[in-house]
Design a protein around this motif. Structure first.
Motif, mmCIF file in Angstrom:
data_model
loop_
_atom_site.group_PDB
_atom_site.id
_atom_site.type_symbol
_atom_site.label_atom_id
_atom_site.label_comp_id
_atom_site.label_asym_id
_atom_site.label_seq_id
_atom_site.Cartn_x
_atom_site.Cartn_y
_atom_site.Cartn_z
ATOM 1 N N ASN A 19 -33.940 13.710 -12.415
ATOM 2 C CA ASN A 19 -33.856 12.160 -12.826
ATOM 3 C C ASN A 19 -33.760 11.148 -11.764
ATOM 4 N N LYS A 20 -34.477 9.827 -11.856
ATOM 5 C CA LYS A 20 -34.503 9.065 -10.875
ATOM 6 C C LYS A 20 -34.271 7.535 -11.447
ATOM 7 N N ILE A 21 -33.414 6.755 -10.719
ATOM 8 C CA ILE A 21 -33.247 5.338 -11.093
ATOM 9 C C ILE A 21 -33.918 4.356 -10.097
ATOM 10 N N ILE A 22 -34.596 3.376 -10.498
ATOM 11 C CA ILE A 22 -35.379 2.506 -9.460
ATOM 12 C C ILE A 22 -34.454 1.338 -9.700
ATOM 13 N N ALA A 23 -33.813 1.042 -8.651
ATOM 14 C CA ALA A 23 -32.916 -0.152 -8.553
ATOM 15 C C ALA A 23 -33.407 -1.468 -7.772
ATOM 16 N N SER A 57 -31.273 -13.456 -25.249
ATOM 17 C CA SER A 57 -29.976 -13.256 -25.961
ATOM 18 C C SER A 57 -28.881 -13.760 -25.551
ATOM 19 N N LYS A 58 -28.657 -13.829 -23.834
ATOM 20 C CA LYS A 58 -27.663 -14.478 -23.321
ATOM 21 C C LYS A 58 -26.295 -13.588 -23.416
ATOM 22 N N GLU A 59 -26.574 -12.318 -23.890
ATOM 23 C CA GLU A 59 -25.445 -11.220 -24.057
ATOM 24 C C GLU A 59 -25.397 -10.581 -22.847
ATOM 25 N N ASN A 60 -24.286 -11.015 -22.108
ATOM 26 C CA ASN A 60 -23.506 -10.199 -21.189
ATOM 27 C C ASN A 60 -24.635 -10.558 -19.896
ATOM 28 N N PHE A 61 -25.466 -11.673 -19.821
ATOM 29 C CA PHE A 61 -26.492 -11.696 -18.857
ATOM 30 C C PHE A 61 -25.934 -12.669 -17.996
ATOM 31 N N THR A 62 -24.900 -12.237 -16.802
ATOM 32 C CA THR A 62 -24.363 -12.600 -16.063
ATOM 33 C C THR A 62 -24.310 -12.011 -14.931
ATOM 34 N N LEU A 63 -24.145 -12.557 -13.529
ATOM 35 C CA LEU A 63 -24.063 -12.084 -12.173
ATOM 36 C C LEU A 63 -23.108 -10.907 -12.363
ATOM 37 N N GLY A 64 -23.272 -9.702 -11.489
ATOM 38 C CA GLY A 64 -22.695 -8.546 -11.746
ATOM 39 C C GLY A 64 -23.052 -7.624 -12.974
ATOM 40 N N GLU A 65 -23.831 -7.781 -13.836
ATOM 41 C CA GLU A 65 -24.138 -6.999 -14.984
ATOM 42 C C GLU A 65 -25.517 -6.372 -14.452
ATOM 43 N N ILE A 66 -25.815 -5.201 -15.202
ATOM 44 C CA ILE A 66 -26.754 -4.476 -15.059
ATOM 45 C C ILE A 66 -27.603 -3.967 -16.439
ATOM 46 N N GLN A 67 -28.761 -3.787 -16.361
ATOM 47 C CA GLN A 67 -29.705 -3.409 -17.505
ATOM 48 C C GLN A 67 -30.193 -1.883 -17.308
ATOM 49 N N MET A 68 -30.133 -0.976 -17.812
ATOM 50 C CA MET A 68 -31.010 0.367 -17.814
ATOM 51 C C MET A 68 -32.321 0.335 -18.402
ATOM 52 N N VAL A 69 -33.489 0.464 -18.070
ATOM 53 C CA VAL A 69 -34.468 0.533 -18.909
ATOM 54 C C VAL A 69 -35.295 1.876 -18.895
ATOM 55 N N ARG A 70 -35.489 2.745 -19.789
ATOM 56 C CA ARG A 70 -35.965 3.811 -19.546
ATOM 57 C C ARG A 70 -37.545 3.585 -19.345
ATOM 58 N N CYS A 78 -33.347 -0.156 -13.086
ATOM 59 C CA CYS A 78 -32.106 -0.600 -13.222
ATOM 60 C C CYS A 78 -32.288 -2.108 -13.151
ATOM 61 N N ASN A 79 -32.231 -3.100 -13.669
ATOM 62 C CA ASN A 79 -32.267 -4.469 -13.439
ATOM 63 C C ASN A 79 -30.889 -5.006 -13.059
ATOM 64 N N MET A 80 -30.580 -5.365 -11.902
ATOM 65 C CA MET A 80 -29.371 -5.921 -11.662
ATOM 66 C C MET A 80 -29.332 -7.192 -11.439
ATOM 67 N N LYS A 106 -21.510 -0.102 -11.149
ATOM 68 C CA LYS A 106 -21.843 0.316 -12.546
ATOM 69 C C LYS A 106 -23.307 1.197 -12.421
ATOM 70 N N LEU A 107 -24.094 0.826 -11.366
ATOM 71 C CA LEU A 107 -25.088 1.788 -11.385
ATOM 72 C C LEU A 107 -24.599 3.482 -11.122
ATOM 73 N N THR A 108 -23.696 3.190 -9.956
ATOM 74 C CA THR A 108 -23.011 4.701 -9.641
ATOM 75 C C THR A 108 -22.582 5.427 -10.920
ATOM 76 N N HIS A 109 -21.964 4.614 -11.803
ATOM 77 C CA HIS A 109 -21.320 5.343 -13.135
ATOM 78 C C HIS A 109 -22.625 5.923 -13.794
ATOM 79 N N GLU A 110 -23.929 5.019 -13.829
ATOM 80 C CA GLU A 110 -25.202 5.445 -14.476
ATOM 81 C C GLU A 110 -25.894 6.622 -13.910
ATOM 82 N N ALA A 111 -25.751 6.835 -12.426
ATOM 83 C CA ALA A 111 -26.598 7.631 -11.761
ATOM 84 C C ALA A 111 -25.736 8.933 -12.127
ATOM 85 N N LEU A 112 -24.431 8.860 -11.807
ATOM 86 C CA LEU A 112 -23.592 10.300 -12.079
ATOM 87 C C LEU A 112 -23.943 10.546 -13.555
#
Length: 156
Positions: A19-23, A57-70, A78-80, A106-112
């Motif tokens: 598995n690979k995550i492109i950040a 959506s403005k839902e949690n769209f703030t600095l420090g948030e991430i979005q994982m897209v398969r 990973c959109n950071m 947050k990305l560390t958690h997702e990668a693990l």
């Protein structure tokens, strides 16, 4: 502790097993169209589409948030959000290091969770105006500290 593996090549074409995550780093104003995102969009339409929907959506769209897209069976993007606005007319570049660190935690958690390696360009150092010597220790404190494999790509 693992170390960053530097590779010449394209971060959107990770050449590792499993598995690979492109950040990559995005801005907090919904802009997508310059820098590394153009390479992402050439390869897959989904990460841009999801980012724009997230912005609307403005839902949690703030600095420090991430979005994982398969994007493939074993690949996520990973959109950071770690860049404030886009152009700087002051001494302060758009990169926000604290937000980058939050994103990378947050990305560390997702990668693990996914047992994934992480692939990225020199995040925050292009349009965001950041300095690699400030980004690299953040990667060490987050991803590498938890033994996540990290590959940083310098485009030929």
């Amino acid at each position: 502790m693992k170390t960053i593996q530097y590779i010449k090549g394209d971060a959107t074409v990770p050449n590792t097993e499993g598995n690979k995550i492109i950040a990559h780093i995005c801005n907090d104003i919904g802009g997508w169209g310059k820098g590394f995102v153009t390479a992402v969009s050439k390869r897959w339409k989904h990460p841009e589409k999801e980012y724009r929907e997230w912005f609307r959506s403005k839902e949690n769209f703030t600095l420090g948030e991430i979005q994982m897209v398969r994007t493939e069976e074993d690949v996520w993007v990973c959109n950071m959000i770690a860049q404030h606005k886009i152009i700087t007319h002051s001494e302060v570049p758009p990169i926000r290091y604290m937000a980058a660190e939050e994103c990378l935690l947050k990305l560390t958690h997702e990668a693990l969770q996914r047992n994934a390696s992480v692939h990225m360009p020199r995040i925050g150092c292009g349009l965001a105006g950041g300095k690699w010597e400030q980004i690299e220790p953040i990667i060490e404190r987050t991803l590498l500290n938890k033994n996540v494999e990290v590959y940083v790509y310098d485009f030929d």
